[in-house]
Design an enzyme around this catalytic site. Structure first.
Site, PDB file in Angstrom:
ATOM      1  N   HIS A 185      35.568  37.741  38.665  1.00 26.53           N
ATOM      2  CA  HIS A 185      35.397  38.530  39.887  1.00 26.53           C
ATOM      3  C   HIS A 185      33.909  38.536  40.217  1.00 26.53           C
ATOM      4  O   HIS A 185      33.078  38.934  39.385  1.00 26.53           O
ATOM      5  CB  HIS A 185      35.883  39.960  39.614  1.00 26.53           C
ATOM      6  CG  HIS A 185      35.787  40.906  40.770  1.00 26.53           C
ATOM      7  ND1 HIS A 185      36.741  40.981  41.765  1.00 26.53           N
ATOM      8  CD2 HIS A 185      34.841  41.833  41.091  1.00 26.53           C
ATOM      9  CE1 HIS A 185      36.380  41.920  42.640  1.00 26.53           C
ATOM     10  NE2 HIS A 185      35.240  42.459  42.248  1.00 26.53           N
ATOM     11  N   MET A 210      27.080  41.555  47.343  1.00 24.98           N
ATOM     12  CA  MET A 210      26.640  42.755  48.062  1.00 24.98           C
ATOM     13  C   MET A 210      25.426  42.417  48.928  1.00 24.98           C
ATOM     14  O   MET A 210      24.542  41.689  48.484  1.00 24.98           O
ATOM     15  CB  MET A 210      26.262  43.858  47.061  1.00 24.98           C
ATOM     16  CG  MET A 210      27.392  44.246  46.134  1.00 24.98           C
ATOM     17  SD  MET A 210      26.866  45.553  44.980  1.00 24.98           S
ATOM     18  CE  MET A 210      28.290  45.605  43.883  1.00 24.98           C
ATOM     19  N   MET A 248      31.342  42.494  49.625  1.00 28.08           N
ATOM     20  CA  MET A 248      30.931  43.820  50.079  1.00 28.08           C
ATOM     21  C   MET A 248      29.762  43.647  51.048  1.00 28.08           C
ATOM     22  O   MET A 248      28.597  43.947  50.747  1.00 28.08           O
ATOM     23  CB  MET A 248      30.527  44.690  48.870  1.00 28.08           C
ATOM     24  CG  MET A 248      31.721  45.079  48.024  1.00 28.08           C
ATOM     25  SD  MET A 248      31.279  45.654  46.381  1.00 28.08           S
ATOM     26  CE  MET A 248      31.141  44.072  45.548  1.00 28.08           C
ATOM     27  N   HIS A 272      34.472  39.101  45.869  1.00 27.07           N
ATOM     28  CA  HIS A 272      34.592  40.407  46.523  1.00 27.07           C
ATOM     29  C   HIS A 272      33.406  40.564  47.458  1.00 27.07           C
ATOM     30  O   HIS A 272      32.282  40.784  47.005  1.00 27.07           O
ATOM     31  CB  HIS A 272      34.601  41.494  45.437  1.00 27.07           C
ATOM     32  CG  HIS A 272      34.704  42.887  45.961  1.00 27.07           C
ATOM     33  ND1 HIS A 272      34.548  43.983  45.155  1.00 27.07           N
ATOM     34  CD2 HIS A 272      34.978  43.370  47.202  1.00 27.07           C
ATOM     35  CE1 HIS A 272      34.690  45.085  45.877  1.00 27.07           C
ATOM     36  NE2 HIS A 272      34.957  44.739  47.120  1.00 27.07           N
ATOM     37  N   ASP A 311      30.915  39.888  42.503  1.00 26.76           N
ATOM     38  CA  ASP A 311      30.580  41.011  43.398  1.00 26.76           C
ATOM     39  C   ASP A 311      29.405  40.656  44.295  1.00 26.76           C
ATOM     40  O   ASP A 311      28.257  40.668  43.867  1.00 26.76           O
ATOM     41  CB  ASP A 311      30.248  42.248  42.564  1.00 26.76           C
ATOM     42  CG  ASP A 311      31.493  42.965  42.092  1.00 26.76           C
ATOM     43  OD1 ASP A 311      31.520  43.432  40.941  1.00 26.76           O
ATOM     44  OD2 ASP A 311      32.451  43.051  42.887  1.00 26.76           O
ATOM     45  N   ASP A 363      39.752  48.026  41.217  1.00 25.91           N
ATOM     46  CA  ASP A 363      38.360  47.687  40.945  1.00 25.91           C
ATOM     47  C   ASP A 363      37.474  48.925  40.931  1.00 25.91           C
ATOM     48  O   ASP A 363      37.361  49.630  41.931  1.00 25.91           O
ATOM     49  CB  ASP A 363      37.870  46.735  42.063  1.00 25.91           C
ATOM     50  CG  ASP A 363      36.472  46.210  41.830  1.00 25.91           C
ATOM     51  OD1 ASP A 363      35.947  45.541  42.740  1.00 25.91           O
ATOM     52  OD2 ASP A 363      35.911  46.467  40.753  1.00 25.91           O
ATOM     53  N   MET A 410      39.999  49.942  45.775  1.00 21.96           N
ATOM     54  CA  MET A 410      38.767  50.400  45.132  1.00 21.96           C
ATOM     55  C   MET A 410      38.979  51.772  44.517  1.00 21.96           C
ATOM     56  O   MET A 410      39.475  52.691  45.173  1.00 21.96           O
ATOM     57  CB  MET A 410      37.613  50.466  46.137  1.00 21.96           C
ATOM     58  CG  MET A 410      37.180  49.113  46.706  1.00 21.96           C
ATOM     59  SD  MET A 410      36.716  47.905  45.466  1.00 21.96           S
ATOM     60  CE  MET A 410      35.267  48.696  44.738  1.00 21.96           C
ATOM     61  N   SER A 449      33.820  41.450  36.072  1.00 24.83           N
ATOM     62  CA  SER A 449      33.068  41.372  37.327  1.00 24.83           C
ATOM     63  C   SER A 449      31.643  40.939  37.018  1.00 24.83           C
ATOM     64  O   SER A 449      30.973  41.529  36.172  1.00 24.83           O
ATOM     65  CB  SER A 449      33.073  42.724  38.036  1.00 24.83           C
ATOM     66  OG  SER A 449      32.000  43.531  37.612  1.00 24.83           O
TER      67      SER A 449
HETATM   68  C1  DX5 Z   1      31.629  47.849  42.592  1.00 23.52           C
HETATM   69  C2  DX5 Z   1      32.225  46.488  42.251  1.00 23.52           C
HETATM   70  C3  DX5 Z   1      33.013  46.521  40.976  1.00 23.52           C
HETATM   71  C4  DX5 Z   1      32.171  46.969  39.778  1.00 23.52           C
HETATM   72  C5  DX5 Z   1      33.038  47.177  38.564  1.00 23.52           C
HETATM   73  O1  DX5 Z   1      31.111  47.812  43.900  1.00 23.52           O
HETATM   74  O2  DX5 Z   1      33.067  46.038  43.276  1.00 23.52           O
HETATM   75  O3  DX5 Z   1      33.576  45.236  40.748  1.00 23.52           O
HETATM   76  O4  DX5 Z   1      31.193  46.007  39.492  1.00 23.52           O
HETATM   77  O5  DX5 Z   1      32.208  47.704  37.530  1.00 23.52           O
HETATM   78  P1  DX5 Z   1      32.800  48.892  36.609  1.00 23.52           P
HETATM   79  O6  DX5 Z   1      34.019  48.324  35.945  1.00 23.52           O
HETATM   80  O7  DX5 Z   1      31.686  49.188  35.629  1.00 23.52           O
HETATM   81  O8  DX5 Z   1      33.123  50.027  37.527  1.00 23.52           O
HETATM   82 ZN    ZN Z   2      34.254  44.210  42.889  1.00 21.65          ZN
END
Ligand code: DX5
Ligand code: ZN
Length: 241
Positions: free
Chosen positions: A58, A62, A93, A91, A60, A197, A162, A33
């Protein structure tokens, strides 16, 4: 160790079904990620991950509203697209993802995952994502009951379970995800890929695989390691069940 099976979006027909089949054939797929990586050297980081044998990334995204953290938008997705042919698993978020789907798809995202907590009636948006020839993903948080998504499984290519509350890497794995994976393996269409995840590492990945996950997002388990190759190899081997 299976030969590295790299899926090149540049040579692949841009169809969600083709990518879905390729990822299924390459499974188990461990996806780093891009949250804890060195964004000051993004292209080098991606090159190192490719050399380690990574088959997909992946990303992330946000917005500081849906989750209490702020990361990046379509510009970074586009930078990743320029740096690699690997599938980009985005992803989202974010609140109101419908406002940004086209921008992320145009930036080069191959799959777009929205949260049921952000879009209570996700079917229209999932269908829109597929109409843009991207894989449609639906994510569910640890505290959200599975019944909230059982009515739209047929509209998904990916289901992202999740195992942490979204927003930050480095959190502790929540075992409630395993029960959801087991139930989804039973009720979701067999073509749908199950992805997990959050807190996935050498201690938790095997139980995720045994519960039915085929795609495994890892952040701190890889970016906390000096050598991406050995952590990727170890995690991939553990995910073969
Ligand atoms: C959290 C993300 C994950 C996270 C995973 O909101 O969606 O993808 O970055 O990181 P680890 O593997 O350290 O939990
Ligand atoms: Zn993620």
């Amino acid at each position: 160790m299976a030969a590295a099976y790299v899926i090149h979006t540049s040579v692949r027909a841009s169809s969600p079904n083709v990518l879905l089949a390729e990822l299924a054939a390459a499974a188990p797929v461990v996806l780093p990620s891009l949250l804890l990586c060195d964004f000051g050297n993004l292209a080098d980081e991606i090159r190192r991950l490719e050399q380690a044998g990574v088959k997909a990334l992946h990303l992330d995204v946000m917005d500081g509203h849906f989750v209490p953290n702020l990361t990046y938008g379509p510009g970074i997705v586009e930078a990743c697209r320029r740096a690699t042919d690997l599938p980009l698993d985005c992803h989202l978020m974010i609140s109101e993802p419908q406002r940004y789907i086209d921008d992320f798809r145009n930036a080069g995202a191959d799959s777009l995952t929205i949260h049921i907590e952000a879009v209570p009636d996700p079917r229209p948006l999932l269908e829109r994502i597929r109409s843009l020839r991207a894989m449609a993903g639906l994510a569910i948080n640890p505290g959200t009951p599975l019944d909230d998504i059982t009515g739209v499984l047929d509209a998904c290519d990916l289901l992202l379970v999740m195992s942490v509350q979204p927003g930050f890497g480095g959190q502790k794995f929540q075992p409630v995800a395993l029960e959801k994976l087991r139930r989804l393996r039973e009720i979701a269409p067999s073509r749908v890929l199950l992805e997990v995840d959050g807190g996935v590492n050498e201690f938790t990945i095997k139980s995720c695989a045994e519960a039915g996950a085929r795609m495994f997002v890892v952040g701190s388990a890889m970016f906390g390691a000096d050598d991406y190759s050995s952590s990727f190899r170890q995690l991939s081997q553990l995910a073969h069940v």
